[in-house]
Design a protein around this motif. Sequence first.
Motif, PDB file in Angstrom:
ATOM      1  N   ILE A   1     -16.124  22.305-117.279  1.00  0.00           N
ATOM      2  CA  ILE A   1     -16.342  23.273-116.200  1.00  0.00           C
ATOM      3  C   ILE A   1     -17.824  23.602-116.145  1.00  0.00           C
ATOM      4  O   ILE A   1     -18.407  24.020-117.152  1.00  0.00           O
ATOM      5  CB  ILE A   1     -15.529  24.561-116.422  1.00  0.00           C
ATOM      6  CG1 ILE A   1     -14.028  24.246-116.498  1.00  0.00           C
ATOM      7  CG2 ILE A   1     -15.823  25.578-115.329  1.00  0.00           C
ATOM      8  CD1 ILE A   1     -13.174  25.435-116.912  1.00  0.00           C
ATOM      9  N   THR A   2     -18.424  23.416-114.997  1.00  0.00           N
ATOM     10  CA  THR A   2     -19.832  23.744-114.800  1.00  0.00           C
ATOM     11  C   THR A   2     -19.935  24.906-113.815  1.00  0.00           C
ATOM     12  O   THR A   2     -19.442  24.821-112.678  1.00  0.00           O
ATOM     13  CB  THR A   2     -20.622  22.544-114.253  1.00  0.00           C
ATOM     14  OG1 THR A   2     -20.490  21.443-115.146  1.00  0.00           O
ATOM     15  CG2 THR A   2     -22.094  22.891-114.095  1.00  0.00           C
TER      16      THR A   2
ATOM     17  N   GLU B   1     -12.107  28.847-110.842  1.00  0.00           N
ATOM     18  CA  GLU B   1     -12.611  29.053-109.482  1.00  0.00           C
ATOM     19  C   GLU B   1     -12.554  30.532-109.077  1.00  0.00           C
ATOM     20  O   GLU B   1     -13.484  31.051-108.451  1.00  0.00           O
ATOM     21  CB  GLU B   1     -11.787  28.205-108.509  1.00  0.00           C
ATOM     22  CG  GLU B   1     -12.046  26.712-108.668  1.00  0.00           C
ATOM     23  CD  GLU B   1     -11.034  25.846-107.930  1.00  0.00           C
ATOM     24  OE1 GLU B   1     -10.060  26.428-107.368  1.00  0.00           O
ATOM     25  OE2 GLU B   1     -11.203  24.615-107.925  1.00  0.00           O
TER      26      GLU B   1
ATOM     27  N   ARG C   1      -7.842  25.370-113.291  1.00  0.00           N
ATOM     28  CA  ARG C   1      -8.647  25.252-112.078  1.00  0.00           C
ATOM     29  C   ARG C   1      -8.683  26.591-111.324  1.00  0.00           C
ATOM     30  O   ARG C   1      -9.753  27.046-110.883  1.00  0.00           O
ATOM     31  CB  ARG C   1      -8.074  24.157-111.179  1.00  0.00           C
ATOM     32  CG  ARG C   1      -8.278  22.748-111.708  1.00  0.00           C
ATOM     33  CD  ARG C   1      -7.708  21.706-110.742  1.00  0.00           C
ATOM     34  NE  ARG C   1      -7.904  20.353-111.209  1.00  0.00           N
ATOM     35  CZ  ARG C   1      -9.012  19.643-111.042  1.00  0.00           C
ATOM     36  NH1 ARG C   1     -10.044  20.177-110.381  1.00  0.00           N
ATOM     37  NH2 ARG C   1      -9.113  18.407-111.494  1.00  0.00           N
TER      38      ARG C   1
ATOM     39  N   GLU D   1     -22.241  25.325-118.876  1.00  0.00           N
ATOM     40  CA  GLU D   1     -21.191  24.314-118.995  1.00  0.00           C
ATOM     41  C   GLU D   1     -20.285  24.649-120.176  1.00  0.00           C
ATOM     42  O   GLU D   1     -20.751  25.080-121.231  1.00  0.00           O
ATOM     43  CB  GLU D   1     -21.792  22.923-119.199  1.00  0.00           C
ATOM     44  CG  GLU D   1     -22.598  22.417-118.010  1.00  0.00           C
ATOM     45  CD  GLU D   1     -23.198  21.045-118.258  1.00  0.00           C
ATOM     46  OE1 GLU D   1     -23.676  20.434-117.289  1.00  0.00           O
ATOM     47  OE2 GLU D   1     -23.192  20.598-119.423  1.00  0.00           O
TER      48      GLU D   1
ATOM     49  N   GLY E   1     -19.955  29.336-107.733  1.00  0.00           N
ATOM     50  CA  GLY E   1     -18.978  28.266-107.642  1.00  0.00           C
ATOM     51  C   GLY E   1     -18.938  27.466-108.935  1.00  0.00           C
ATOM     52  O   GLY E   1     -19.822  27.594-109.792  1.00  0.00           O
ATOM     53  N   VAL E   2     -17.903  26.667-109.079  1.00  0.00           N
ATOM     54  CA  VAL E   2     -17.781  25.802-110.254  1.00  0.00           C
ATOM     55  C   VAL E   2     -17.477  24.385-109.807  1.00  0.00           C
ATOM     56  O   VAL E   2     -16.905  24.153-108.729  1.00  0.00           O
ATOM     57  CB  VAL E   2     -16.656  26.277-111.202  1.00  0.00           C
ATOM     58  CG1 VAL E   2     -17.011  27.603-111.853  1.00  0.00           C
ATOM     59  CG2 VAL E   2     -15.314  26.353-110.498  1.00  0.00           C
ATOM     60  N   THR E   3     -17.866  23.446-110.621  1.00  0.00           N
ATOM     61  CA  THR E   3     -17.386  22.073-110.488  1.00  0.00           C
ATOM     62  C   THR E   3     -16.550  21.781-111.720  1.00  0.00           C
ATOM     63  O   THR E   3     -16.918  22.169-112.846  1.00  0.00           O
ATOM     64  CB  THR E   3     -18.544  21.072-110.368  1.00  0.00           C
ATOM     65  OG1 THR E   3     -19.448  21.240-111.481  1.00  0.00           O
ATOM     66  CG2 THR E   3     -19.311  21.278-109.079  1.00  0.00           C
ATOM     67  N   ILE E   4     -15.419  21.107-111.508  1.00  0.00           N
ATOM     68  CA  ILE E   4     -14.455  20.892-112.588  1.00  0.00           C
ATOM     69  C   ILE E   4     -14.179  19.395-112.713  1.00  0.00           C
ATOM     70  O   ILE E   4     -13.782  18.736-111.739  1.00  0.00           O
ATOM     71  CB  ILE E   4     -13.139  21.653-112.320  1.00  0.00           C
ATOM     72  CG1 ILE E   4     -13.418  23.154-112.238  1.00  0.00           C
ATOM     73  CG2 ILE E   4     -12.103  21.348-113.396  1.00  0.00           C
ATOM     74  CD1 ILE E   4     -12.215  23.981-111.810  1.00  0.00           C
ATOM     75  N   ASP E   5     -14.402  18.864-113.904  1.00  0.00           N
ATOM     76  CA  ASP E   5     -14.085  17.466-114.209  1.00  0.00           C
ATOM     77  C   ASP E   5     -12.930  17.475-115.200  1.00  0.00           C
ATOM     78  O   ASP E   5     -13.116  17.758-116.380  1.00  0.00           O
ATOM     79  CB  ASP E   5     -15.309  16.774-114.801  1.00  0.00           C
ATOM     80  CG  ASP E   5     -15.039  15.309-115.132  1.00  0.00           C
ATOM     81  OD1 ASP E   5     -13.991  14.783-114.701  1.00  0.00           O
ATOM     82  OD2 ASP E   5     -15.866  14.695-115.849  1.00  0.00           O
TER      83      ASP E   5
ATOM     84  N   ASN F   1     -22.148  27.010-111.447  1.00  0.00           N
ATOM     85  CA  ASN F   1     -23.378  26.808-110.680  1.00  0.00           C
ATOM     86  C   ASN F   1     -23.914  28.164-110.218  1.00  0.00           C
ATOM     87  O   ASN F   1     -23.386  28.778-109.281  1.00  0.00           O
ATOM     88  CB  ASN F   1     -23.101  25.908-109.480  1.00  0.00           C
ATOM     89  CG  ASN F   1     -22.543  24.552-109.905  1.00  0.00           C
ATOM     90  OD1 ASN F   1     -23.179  23.840-110.669  1.00  0.00           O
ATOM     91  ND2 ASN F   1     -21.347  24.221-109.434  1.00  0.00           N
TER      92      ASN F   1
ATOM     93  N   ARG G   1     -27.336  26.871-114.634  1.00  0.00           N
ATOM     94  CA  ARG G   1     -25.973  26.418-114.862  1.00  0.00           C
ATOM     95  C   ARG G   1     -25.506  26.791-116.267  1.00  0.00           C
ATOM     96  O   ARG G   1     -26.313  26.965-117.186  1.00  0.00           O
ATOM     97  CB  ARG G   1     -25.878  24.893-114.710  1.00  0.00           C
ATOM     98  CG  ARG G   1     -25.912  24.404-113.271  1.00  0.00           C
ATOM     99  CD  ARG G   1     -25.953  22.894-113.206  1.00  0.00           C
ATOM    100  NE  ARG G   1     -27.202  22.386-113.796  1.00  0.00           N
ATOM    101  CZ  ARG G   1     -28.350  22.327-113.155  1.00  0.00           C
ATOM    102  NH1 ARG G   1     -28.433  22.727-111.885  1.00  0.00           N
ATOM    103  NH2 ARG G   1     -29.429  21.863-113.753  1.00  0.00           N
TER     104      ARG G   1
END
Length: 387
Positions: free
Chosen positions: A186-187, A275, A271, A250, A284-288, A189, A248
């Motif tokens: 989870i990043t 979020e 998720r 992580e 916001g987040v980016t999720i891998d 931003n 950021r």
Amino acid sequence: MSIQFPNVMADVLATRRHLHQFPEIGLSEFKTSDYVADRLQALGYAVTRGLAGTGVVATLRHGDSPRSIGIRADFDALPILEETGLDYASKVPGVMHACGHDGHTAMLLGAAQILAERRNFDGTIHLIFQPAEENFGGARLMIEDGLFEKFPCDAVFALHNDPDIAFGHIAVREGPIMAAIDECKITVNGRGGHGAEPQSTADPIVCGASIIMALQTIVSRNIHPLDPSVITVGGFHAGAASNVIPERAEMVLSIRSFDAKVRDQLEQRIRAVAEGQAASYGMGVTIDYQRGYNATINHKAETDFVRDLAVSFAGADKVFDLPRPMMGSEDFAYMLTERPGSYFFLGTKRTESDPPLHHPRYDFNDDVLPIGTTFWVELAERYLQAS
């Protein structure tokens, strides 16, 4: 417990310590693969190489029965700097056999020698020496390369040493024995700036900390208490200076479960929580999110077979059923999806203070080598019992 074949056991010990000195990371076990293949060819096995790159399958046929068995040993090491100080310690800086795969391979090679000499079975034995159990799913890769099409097996078996189980004891379990594992990055931003003026920034560290705390509610408040699951935040990385708010943050997560529906629910909630928490901070987040190994599910008939054999081999006082599955993961799960079989544990405990698996001071207990080697011989011969 009847341990025989003393002429072979010296070689098994030498093999284990040789492998320990020259560990290789998953999918790079080139010298290990050469060593194993050469030994098996010298014993008269038909040796096939190249499955999953470095995998080795050795086949021995005797008699005319169509029955067949597969026995797996893993041979990859871990990226750990060894701290044992042993005279046979790893000669490869930053790489060591910290999980006992050197012992697993040595025992199966010893069994291979005994089985070839005795030929006290009727059918086909496939010995599967698998790369990349630790990280890259070598079992899945071997299957994708045609493992069971090229080497049909009526059943498959594997063991793992366990320094938390009493020496020489054998632990079995029907059904789930090891968990599925997924990983998530989870990043957050944010918007960086001066540490003295946080009102001008969107601080991803504060947001990330809130996400971490909120994640702790998923297992405790969203998952049924009788469905085992774990969410572990194993890393949180952000910033480098006390007066700088970074752009950021992580975090990396390890997620364990057994039930497929629970596995899906965990992903959905992770998720949503990440979020939602980020949105509440204006970020916001980016999720891998990566699905890893499936749960390891033992089959009843094959587990009953292992249990019965273990009782006759070691005595009823040294065999037990695990009261609950372990939360670790194992890619033998993929083989058990394709073929019936069983995965079990062999106890190697020396003392209550033994270093655990994956520890820089862990060392496989060589005293168990004769037990594991002999058990594999008896298992193969009993399963393919000659009339």
